[in-house]
Motif scaffolding. Structure first.
Motif, short mmCIF file in Angstrom:
data_model
loop_
_atom_site.label_atom_id
_atom_site.label_comp_id
_atom_site.label_asym_id
_atom_site.label_seq_id
_atom_site.Cartn_x
_atom_site.Cartn_y
_atom_site.Cartn_z
N PRO A 43 0.82 -1.25 -0.15
CA PRO A 43 -0.05 -0.19 -0.03
C PRO A 43 0.88 1.15 0.04
O PRO A 43 0.55 2.28 -0.73
CB PRO A 43 -0.75 -0.18 1.26
CG PRO A 43 -1.12 -1.57 1.60
CD PRO A 43 0.42 -2.22 1.07
N LEU A 44 1.91 1.30 0.74
CA LEU A 44 2.96 2.40 0.75
C LEU A 44 3.50 2.64 -0.54
O LEU A 44 3.64 3.85 -1.06
CB LEU A 44 4.03 2.28 1.67
CG LEU A 44 3.78 2.51 3.27
CD1 LEU A 44 4.83 2.07 4.11
CD2 LEU A 44 3.44 3.96 3.13
N ALA A 45 3.79 1.60 -1.34
CA ALA A 45 4.41 1.88 -2.77
C ALA A 45 3.31 2.33 -3.77
O ALA A 45 3.69 3.01 -4.44
CB ALA A 45 4.90 0.26 -3.23
N ILE A 46 2.17 1.94 -3.45
CA ILE A 46 1.00 2.31 -4.42
C ILE A 46 0.80 3.72 -4.04
O ILE A 46 0.43 4.56 -5.26
CB ILE A 46 -0.37 1.44 -4.10
CG1 ILE A 46 -0.22 0.08 -4.59
CG2 ILE A 46 -1.35 2.05 -4.73
CD1 ILE A 46 -1.03 -0.96 -4.33
N PHE A 47 0.79 4.06 -2.75
CA PHE A 47 0.71 5.54 -2.45
C PHE A 47 1.58 6.51 -2.92
O PHE A 47 1.35 7.36 -3.44
CB PHE A 47 0.53 5.69 -0.86
CG PHE A 47 0.49 7.02 -0.02
CD1 PHE A 47 -0.92 7.66 -0.39
CD2 PHE A 47 1.40 7.69 0.32
CE1 PHE A 47 -1.11 8.96 0.10
CE2 PHE A 47 1.18 8.78 0.95
CZ PHE A 47 -0.01 9.46 0.64
N ALA A 48 3.01 6.19 -2.82
CA ALA A 48 4.05 6.82 -3.12
C ALA A 48 3.96 7.06 -4.69
O ALA A 48 4.20 8.05 -5.23
CB ALA A 48 5.29 5.94 -2.81
N CYS A 49 3.39 5.75 -5.53
CA CYS A 49 3.39 5.93 -6.94
C CYS A 49 2.33 6.98 -7.36
O CYS A 49 2.52 7.81 -8.28
CB CYS A 49 3.15 4.59 -7.48
SG CYS A 49 4.59 3.51 -7.55
#
Length: 53
Positions: A7-13
């Motif tokens: 979820p953090l990676a998706i949020f960052a993207c």
């Protein structure tokens, strides 16, 4: 820990995409306004030359 990473990676993207989109929109707007300004100046010059003749 790995279940938090996705979820953090998706949020960052998503954040990156939003920032890139804003920068792109600003650049496009500037480019469009510059093009419109150039066109209006060109048209005005042509019209003045036509009227002058």
């Amino acid at each position: 820990m790995s279940h938090l990473l996705q979820p953090l990676a998706i949020f960052a993207c998503g954040c990156l995409l939003i920032h890139a989109g804003r920068a792109y929109a600003r650049a496009t707007t500037m480019l469009l306004s510059a093009t419109a300004l150039t066109l209006s100046v060109t048209l005005g010059t042509v019209l003045c030359q036509r009227i002058g003749q």
